[in-house]
Design a protein around this motif. Structure first.
Motif, mmCIF file in Angstrom:
data_model
loop_
_atom_site.group_PDB
_atom_site.id
_atom_site.type_symbol
_atom_site.label_atom_id
_atom_site.label_comp_id
_atom_site.label_asym_id
_atom_site.label_seq_id
_atom_site.Cartn_x
_atom_site.Cartn_y
_atom_site.Cartn_z
ATOM 1 N N GLU A 71 -110.627 110.099 13.165
ATOM 2 C CA GLU A 71 -111.620 110.689 14.079
ATOM 3 C C GLU A 71 -113.031 110.239 13.713
ATOM 4 N N GLU A 72 -113.274 110.178 12.417
ATOM 5 C CA GLU A 72 -114.580 109.732 11.927
ATOM 6 C C GLU A 72 -114.828 108.276 12.342
ATOM 7 N N LEU A 73 -113.762 107.460 12.233
ATOM 8 C CA LEU A 73 -113.870 106.042 12.599
ATOM 9 C C LEU A 73 -114.174 105.907 14.098
ATOM 10 N N ILE A 74 -113.470 106.698 14.915
ATOM 11 C CA ILE A 74 -113.699 106.632 16.366
ATOM 12 C C ILE A 74 -115.157 107.006 16.686
ATOM 13 N N ARG A 75 -115.612 108.091 16.046
ATOM 14 C CA ARG A 75 -117.015 108.498 16.282
ATOM 15 C C ARG A 75 -117.971 107.379 15.883
ATOM 16 N N HIS A 76 -117.683 106.777 14.762
ATOM 17 C CA HIS A 76 -118.539 105.707 14.245
ATOM 18 C C HIS A 76 -118.555 104.519 15.221
ATOM 19 N N LEU A 77 -117.348 104.125 15.701
ATOM 20 C CA LEU A 77 -117.251 102.982 16.610
ATOM 21 C C LEU A 77 -117.917 103.293 17.948
ATOM 22 N N GLU A 78 -117.693 104.524 18.430
ATOM 23 C CA GLU A 78 -118.297 104.901 19.715
ATOM 24 C C GLU A 78 -119.823 104.930 19.613
ATOM 25 N N GLY A 79 -120.329 105.242 18.451
ATOM 26 C CA GLY A 79 -121.784 105.252 18.223
ATOM 27 C C GLY A 79 -122.379 103.864 18.299
ATOM 28 N N GLN A 80 -121.516 102.858 18.125
ATOM 29 C CA GLN A 80 -122.035 101.466 18.119
ATOM 30 C C GLN A 80 -122.097 100.862 19.517
ATOM 31 N N ALA A 95 -111.822 97.300 21.998
ATOM 32 C CA ALA A 95 -110.449 97.116 21.497
ATOM 33 C C ALA A 95 -110.269 97.876 20.188
ATOM 34 N N GLU A 96 -111.295 97.815 19.347
ATOM 35 C CA GLU A 96 -111.225 98.532 18.054
ATOM 36 C C GLU A 96 -111.135 100.039 18.279
ATOM 37 N N ILE A 97 -111.916 100.534 19.254
ATOM 38 C CA ILE A 97 -111.899 101.968 19.563
ATOM 39 C C ILE A 97 -110.510 102.373 20.072
ATOM 40 N N GLU A 98 -109.955 101.505 20.965
ATOM 41 C CA GLU A 98 -108.627 101.800 21.516
ATOM 42 C C GLU A 98 -107.570 101.867 20.402
ATOM 43 N N ALA A 99 -107.663 100.899 19.482
ATOM 44 C CA ALA A 99 -106.706 100.864 18.363
ATOM 45 C C ALA A 99 -106.836 102.120 17.502
ATOM 46 N N ALA A 100 -108.098 102.513 17.269
ATOM 47 C CA ALA A 100 -108.339 103.706 16.434
ATOM 48 C C ALA A 100 -107.786 104.953 17.123
ATOM 49 N N LYS A 101 -107.935 105.006 18.475
ATOM 50 C CA LYS A 101 -107.422 106.163 19.218
ATOM 51 C C LYS A 101 -105.894 106.225 19.174
ATOM 52 N N GLN A 102 -105.297 105.020 19.252
ATOM 53 C CA GLN A 102 -103.829 104.973 19.177
ATOM 54 C C GLN A 102 -103.340 105.456 17.811
ATOM 55 N N ALA A 103 -104.072 105.014 16.787
ATOM 56 C CA ALA A 103 -103.709 105.446 15.426
ATOM 57 C C ALA A 103 -103.838 106.959 15.325
ATOM 58 N N LYS A 104 -104.886 107.497 15.927
ATOM 59 C CA LYS A 104 -105.121 108.946 15.898
ATOM 60 C C LYS A 104 -103.967 109.685 16.615
ATOM 61 N N ASP A 105 -103.585 109.165 17.805
ATOM 62 C CA ASP A 105 -102.467 109.785 18.535
ATOM 63 C C ASP A 105 -101.195 109.795 17.686
ATOM 64 N N GLY A 106 -100.939 108.643 17.048
ATOM 65 C CA GLY A 106 -99.740 108.526 16.193
ATOM 66 C C GLY A 106 -99.768 109.556 15.076
#
Ligand SMILES: [Zn+2]
Length: 239
Positions: A71-80, A95-106
């Protein structure tokens, strides 16, 4: 002679009782051990259930911490997103945000699964606790029973020992020594019979012995097993 035979039977009955008391007393330590083993087994099962739950809870906490990182990574990426300069960099970031979200869902899915398993293990622990409690009180009761049985048996042994001495002292010395010699090797030392067969060893009694037996003029022993033979009729009614 009839009286001697009756006294012999009395002695034998006391000896039978004594043997029963001795046998039961000898079995008590094993009963204690079995009870303690039951307690240990239920304690071990309880500990095992506790360890299994702990392991799953640890796994859940690890996943939750991974989820917080994601979640922290997603926030960080979305901030960029507002800071990227080129279209290409923007796509890479998306793409990085999407991957991070998929990881979060998993991770969320795995956490849900783990929570279910944790709940099952918690139930299993509760069951093991109840079982260990029940086993514990059952074992305590059994040990208390055994302890009081030890006292009772010691009293029985004293009482029967005195009864034996009394019965043996009353006996004619020859009859007594014959009987004692038999019981050194086999029990019971007296065979009470009603037919021409030794009730101790199941071997037939010769007719002349049987006639003598009915007359009760002497102490007769089985020719095979040496038990003292007493015809049932010699015992009289009520004995
Ligand atoms: Zn016999």
């Amino acid at each position: 002679m009839r009286e001697t035979l009756r006294q012999l039977v009395v002695l034998q009955r006391v000896d039978d009782e004594l043997a029963g008391v001795k046998l039961e007393a000898e079995g008590l330590p094993a009963r204690c051990e079995a009870a303690e083993a039951e307690r240990s087994a239920s304690q071990a099962a309880l500990e095992e259930a506790g360890e299994a739950l702990k392991a799953r809870e640890l796994e859940q906490r690890g996943l939750e911490s991974e989820l917080a990182d994601a979640e922290e990574l997603i926030r960080h990426l979305e901030g960029q997103t507002s800071q990227v300069k080129t279209n290409a960099a923007y796509h890479v970031l998306l793409a990085e945000i999407e991957a991070a979200k998929q990881a979060k869902d998993g991770l969320e899915e795995r956490i849900l699964e783990t929570m279910e398993v944790v709940s099952e293990h918690r139930d299993a622990l509760t069951t093991a606790e109840e079982k260990a409690r029940a086993t514990g009180s059952r074992v305590d009761e059994e040990l208390a029973r055994i302890e009081s049985r030890v006292t009772e048996l010691a009293k029985d042994r004293d009482r029967l020992g005195a009864a034996r001495d009394q019965a043996a002292d009353l006996l004619d010395p020859d009859a007594r020594s014959r009987y004692e010699r038999v019981v050194e090797r086999r029990r019971p030392g007296v065979a009470i019979i009603s037919k021409e067969v030794c009730s101790g060893c199941r071997v037939g009694i010769p007719p002349q012995d049987f006639v003598e037996l009915l007359s009760a003029t002497s102490i007769l022993q089985c020719r095979t097993c040496k038990r003292v033979l007493v015809h049932r009729d010699m015992l009289g009614s009520g004995s």
